[in-house]
Design an enzyme around this catalytic site. Structure first.
Site, PDB file in Angstrom:
ATOM      1  N   THR A 147       0.500  -0.809   0.120  1.00 46.80           N
ATOM      2  CA  THR A 147       0.306   0.170   0.003  1.00 46.80           C
ATOM      3  C   THR A 147       1.126   0.854   0.120  1.00 46.80           C
ATOM      4  O   THR A 147       2.617   0.605   0.136  1.00 46.80           O
ATOM      5  CB  THR A 147      -1.302  -0.317   1.382  1.00 46.80           C
ATOM      6  OG1 THR A 147      -0.128   0.487   2.474  1.00 46.80           O
ATOM      7  CG2 THR A 147      -1.739  -1.238   1.509  1.00 46.80           C
ATOM      8  N   CYS A 148       0.233   2.914   0.064  1.00 49.62           N
ATOM      9  CA  CYS A 148       0.823   3.557   0.721  1.00 49.62           C
ATOM     10  C   CYS A 148       2.427   3.349   1.651  1.00 49.62           C
ATOM     11  O   CYS A 148       3.104   3.899   1.323  1.00 49.62           O
ATOM     12  CB  CYS A 148      -0.161   4.617   0.152  1.00 49.62           C
ATOM     13  SG  CYS A 148      -0.355   5.067  -0.913  1.00 49.62           S
ATOM     14  N   ASN A 149       1.549   2.690   2.059  1.00 43.61           N
ATOM     15  CA  ASN A 149       2.489   3.201   3.475  1.00 43.61           C
ATOM     16  C   ASN A 149       3.617   1.993   3.988  1.00 43.61           C
ATOM     17  O   ASN A 149       4.180   1.991   5.005  1.00 43.61           O
ATOM     18  CB  ASN A 149       1.269   3.654   5.063  1.00 43.61           C
ATOM     19  CG  ASN A 149       0.919   3.970   4.718  1.00 43.61           C
ATOM     20  OD1 ASN A 149       1.469   5.818   3.871  1.00 43.61           O
ATOM     21  ND2 ASN A 149      -0.263   4.941   5.162  1.00 43.61           N
ATOM     22  N   ARG A 150       3.164   0.672   3.036  1.00 43.24           N
ATOM     23  CA  ARG A 150       3.549  -0.315   3.485  1.00 43.24           C
ATOM     24  C   ARG A 150       4.011  -1.707   2.453  1.00 43.24           C
ATOM     25  O   ARG A 150       2.843  -1.231   1.635  1.00 43.24           O
ATOM     26  CB  ARG A 150       3.336  -1.178   5.207  1.00 43.24           C
ATOM     27  CG  ARG A 150       1.904  -1.705   4.394  1.00 43.24           C
ATOM     28  CD  ARG A 150       1.297  -2.530   5.875  1.00 43.24           C
ATOM     29  NE  ARG A 150       0.213  -1.730   6.369  1.00 43.24           N
ATOM     30  CZ  ARG A 150       1.358  -0.990   7.991  1.00 43.24           C
ATOM     31  NH1 ARG A 150       2.053  -2.478   7.822  1.00 43.24           N
ATOM     32  NH2 ARG A 150       0.681   0.011   8.637  1.00 43.24           N
ATOM     33  N   GLU A 201      -8.183   4.585  10.097  1.00 38.38           N
ATOM     34  CA  GLU A 201      -8.255   4.617   8.812  1.00 38.38           C
ATOM     35  C   GLU A 201      -9.103   3.088   8.375  1.00 38.38           C
ATOM     36  O   GLU A 201      -8.659   1.290   8.699  1.00 38.38           O
ATOM     37  CB  GLU A 201      -7.620   4.389   7.624  1.00 38.38           C
ATOM     38  CG  GLU A 201      -6.381   4.098   7.839  1.00 38.38           C
ATOM     39  CD  GLU A 201      -6.216   3.254   6.245  1.00 38.38           C
ATOM     40  OE1 GLU A 201      -6.966   3.345   5.995  1.00 38.38           O
ATOM     41  OE2 GLU A 201      -4.979   2.690   6.415  1.00 38.38           O
ATOM     42  N   GLN A 260      -7.458  -3.330   1.012  1.00 38.93           N
ATOM     43  CA  GLN A 260      -6.707  -3.718   0.547  1.00 38.93           C
ATOM     44  C   GLN A 260      -5.988  -5.518   0.840  1.00 38.93           C
ATOM     45  O   GLN A 260      -5.490  -5.607   0.315  1.00 38.93           O
ATOM     46  CB  GLN A 260      -5.443  -2.982   0.648  1.00 38.93           C
ATOM     47  CG  GLN A 260      -5.543  -1.297   0.795  1.00 38.93           C
ATOM     48  CD  GLN A 260      -5.073  -0.243   0.882  1.00 38.93           C
ATOM     49  OE1 GLN A 260      -4.028  -0.348   2.450  1.00 38.93           O
ATOM     50  NE2 GLN A 260      -4.896   0.944   0.635  1.00 38.93           N
ATOM     51  N   GLY A 273      -4.868   9.739 -10.983  1.00 38.85           N
ATOM     52  CA  GLY A 273      -5.760   8.256 -10.441  1.00 38.85           C
ATOM     53  C   GLY A 273      -6.975   7.987  -9.836  1.00 38.85           C
ATOM     54  O   GLY A 273      -7.475   8.751  -9.471  1.00 38.85           O
ATOM     55  N   ALA A 274      -7.825   7.304 -10.576  1.00 34.18           N
ATOM     56  CA  ALA A 274      -9.440   6.719 -10.093  1.00 34.18           C
ATOM     57  C   ALA A 274      -9.230   5.487  -9.901  1.00 34.18           C
ATOM     58  O   ALA A 274     -10.006   4.593  -9.834  1.00 34.18           O
ATOM     59  CB  ALA A 274      -9.930   7.062 -11.392  1.00 34.18           C
ATOM     60  N   GLY A 283      -6.846   7.759  -5.455  1.00 31.34           N
ATOM     61  CA  GLY A 283      -8.081   9.202  -5.762  1.00 31.34           C
ATOM     62  C   GLY A 283      -9.381   8.837  -5.964  1.00 31.34           C
ATOM     63  O   GLY A 283      -9.759  10.190  -5.980  1.00 31.34           O
TER      64      GLY A 283
END
Lengths: 278, 416
Positions: free
Chosen positions: B53-56, B112, B118, B183-184, B188
């Site tokens: 993911t964005c963070n991991r 969150e 995810q 980004g969809a 996004g």
């Protein structure tokens, strides 16, 4: 009796402005701010009323429109600044900006109270309509210019914090960049219109040679013209390509410095004054 | 049955590495599949799931040898990464970590909910079987449960919301502004939804596949339209706010793509939120006049502040997590008894038949048969209950609680 009240107010006003600055400064605490909104608003209105009362007493003591020397001009600009601020933010409360405005007001009023020979100001000034209009508009314009400079300063501060990605109390509690830019321009517009009117009335008076103490030279006219253009450019900068909100803010801060410098110079070097006040 | 220590988790997150490092180790879904195939062919990894993911970026695998498996996973996913940037957990700690991730306790924004989606997608793309599938499914159940039973999800902000909150300090009221969302995907669309909810004046949703953004734009309302990425620099220059949330290894926008003069002449700065990992906006864009750029790392202090204010909610989750880890371990232990249970069942049935034959000499009535079956069921139930209880007691809750607290104490703080 009036003399005693004038003295008392001259002493009390700086303290009141400082106290207001502290009360409004509590808004930087965010959610932990104590519930004092009504109390400080009431105190702000009372302080403005007391400050207006000082001028009423001076007017009463002099038997007409009080003669403004440079130090009393500081006090008048201070009153103008807080009055204009309280009017323009009556709907959109900006407590953090208020804290900074009141600290500036405290410094102005403190200078005025410390150095202004208030007792000597009971002399009556020229009380024609044009003189009163000249003085009031120029004082109001100076107050607006000062506000414009303060807003410009806050814009630059917030912009810098954003570019540096720091999220301190200023970042969280100040109005957003657009609002600060709008207030910088709005105040500059008020200053520009006030100066345009006030200076022209002054020049007209000097030209007619009807009022003692009013005179002008070419260099004075040119410098006033430059100041008007300066604030006019800030006021209308949104429609002028190349003058971004950032540049307008720098210009407003420059204008504030210029105004303060001019006031201090007039106080310290009588020859630097725009016109004779005696 | 392998030892619990053969369950290995190796990863890198916002806790251990800044975005500039994390972006180098982000893994696409296709790459994850290929990686898992490659690892399983080596014989060391039986099952595996990659979560990126964005963070991991994390891999959880069931291995045949925990120690060698851990080294193999590190080498495959985090080759050349510096030691402190990578963490690894084995056995119960790996389970605790997974449950914490699912609960949103390890997220950048506490509580969150995006992480649950995810996790589901990573499970679908994973190489899973009877070991990891139940673990992941339970993790997702735990995630849902803590949000339902505690206040961790209440008032939770997504990264998208935090980003927009920060951006609003520059752009002011969204009603009069023009925004571009690039980004969809999930993030996004979340940003686009937040912006439309905030009343954005005009929003252009841009995507590599214009059909996807067009479809999403239709759902988002009249003030949203869509486009491909062909005119991205021009769209940036015309917007008040640009939010970029895309996958990809190369930056989409660099300073060279943008018109420096036009940006410097803007009355108000362009605010760019880069929520992508790897970053989709080149770092040199932040140096341009008239542009303010925030990436995920830049938003960390605001997120931390939010997290600190919700620490009490995080503490409510602890007993649930410990209970769920205990439940998983008990089930796992009980599952280890399956062959013994089967043997017990067939032994009971054999004994029943022998006894019936002996007592009735092969002439059992229906009533006697029913009685014999009932007795067998009752005895089997007693035996299985005893087994379950033994499985449950293999791990005491108090010991697990101590282990959990030690585990949490040892976790690094977020990198900021």
């Amino acid at each position: 009796m009036n003399q005693a009240l004038i003295q008392a107010l001259a002493v009390a006003l700086p303290s009141l402005y400082l106290f207001l600055g502290v009360l409004y400064g509590m808004s930087f605490a965010g959610d932990r701010e104590p519930p004092i909104h009504r109390a400080r608003r009431a105190l702000m209105l009372s302080t403005i009323a007391l400050h207006a009362g000082l001028f009423a007493l001076l007017s009463d003591a002099s038997g007409g429109f009080p003669r403004l020397d440079v130090w009393l001009s500081f006090s008048a600009v201070c009153l103008g600044m807080v009055s204009v601020f309280s009017l323009v933010t009556v709907r959109n409360q900006q407590p953090t900006v208020a804290a900074i405005v009141f600290i500036a007001a405290f410094l102005l009023q403190l200078s005025s109270s410390m150095f202004g020979p208030l007792r000597a100001l009971t002399e009556r000034g020229p009380s024609t309509i044009s003189t009163i209009m000249h003085v009031l508009t120029v004082v109001l314009a100076s107050a607006a210019v000062m506000l414009s400079g303060l807003y410009g300063f806050l814009y630059l501060l917030l912009f810098r914090q954003m570019r540096r990605q720091t999220f301190g109390a200023l970042f969280r509690q100040l109005p957003d960049l657009r609002q600060l830019a709008m207030m910088t321009r709005l105040s500059a517009l008020t200053g520009f219109l006030g100066l345009l009117l006030g200076v022209n009335v002054g020049i007209a008076m000097a030209h007619s040679r009807g009022v003692e103490g009013f005179g002008y030279t070419d260099s004075f006219v040119l410098s006033m013209l430059a100041i008007c253009i300066h604030f006019g450019l800030i006021a209308f900068s949104k429609r002028i390509p190349g003058i971004t909100a950032n540049r307008a803010s720098w210009a407003a801060v420059g204008g504030l410095m210029l105004l303060l410098g001019a006031l201090v110079a007039s106080a310290l070097i009588p020859e630097a004054s725009f016109h004779s006040l005696d | 049955m392998h030892a619990i220590d053969d369950l290995v988790l190796v990863g890198m997150s916002q806790r251990t590495a800044p975005v500039a490092v994390r972006e180098r180790y982000a893994v696409s879904e296709d790459d994850a599949r290929a990686l898992l195939q490659q690892l399983s062919q080596g014989g060391l990894v039986e099952e595996g799931v990659v979560l990126s993911t964005c963070n991991r970026t994390e891999i959880l695998a069931s291995t045949t040898d925990g120690t060698r498996g851990e080294a193999a996973l590190r080498g495959a996913l985090f080759r050349n990464a510096e030691g402190p940037h990578v963490y690894s957990f084995r056995g119960v700690e790996a389970i605790m970590h997974l449950f914490r991730v699912a609960s949103g306790l390890d997220s950048l924004v506490l509580g969150e909910t995006e992480i649950l989606g995810q996790l589901k997608r990573s499970l679908e793309a994973g190489l899973t079987g009877k070991k990891l599938t139940p673990l992941y499914e339970q993790a997702i159940t735990v995630g849902k449960r803590v949000r339902r039973e505690t206040s961790i999800g209440e008032g939770s902000l997504s990264v998208a919301r935090v980003g927009l909150e920060v951006a609003s300090r520059a752009v002011g009221r969204f009603e009069e502004r023009r925004a571009v969302v690039v980004g969809a995907g999930e993030t996004g669309l979340l940003v686009a939804r937040n912006l439309t909810a905030a009343g954005i004046g005009h929003l252009r949703l841009m995507n590599r596949t214009p059909e996807r953004s067009a479809e999403a734009a239709l759902e988002l309302g009249d003030r949203v339209d869509s486009a491909g990425l062909e005119r991205l620099p021009e769209e940036f220059e015309g917007a008040d706010l640009a939010v970029v949330c895309v996958d990809g290894s190369e930056p989409l926008v660099s300073a060279a793509d943008l018109n420096r003069k036009a940006l410097a002449k803007r009355d108000q700065p362009l605010v760019v939120l880069d929520l992508s990992v790897p970053r989709a906006v080149a770092p040199d864009v932040a140096g341009l006049d008239g542009v303010i750029v925030y990436d995920l790392d830049a938003l960390l202090p605001v997120i931390e502040e939010h997290r600190a204010g919700r620490q009490a909610a995080a503490e409510e989750v602890t007993p649930i997590l410990i209970g769920e880890v205990h439940k998983f371990l008990s089930l796992r232990t009980f599952a280890a008894f399956t062959p013994a249970i089967e043997e017990l069942k067939s032994g009971f049935a054999e004994e029943r038949e022998l006894l019936l034959d002996r007592v009735t000499k092969g002439q059992a009535t229906a009533r006697e048969l029913e009685l014999a079956h009932a007795m067998e069921r009752q005895l089997l139930h007693l035996a299985l209950s005893q087994l379950k209880e033994s499985a449950r007691q293999t791990q005491s809750t108090a010991a697990l609680e101590r282990a959990y607290l030690r585990f949490v104490d040892g976790l690094p703080g977020d990198v900021s």
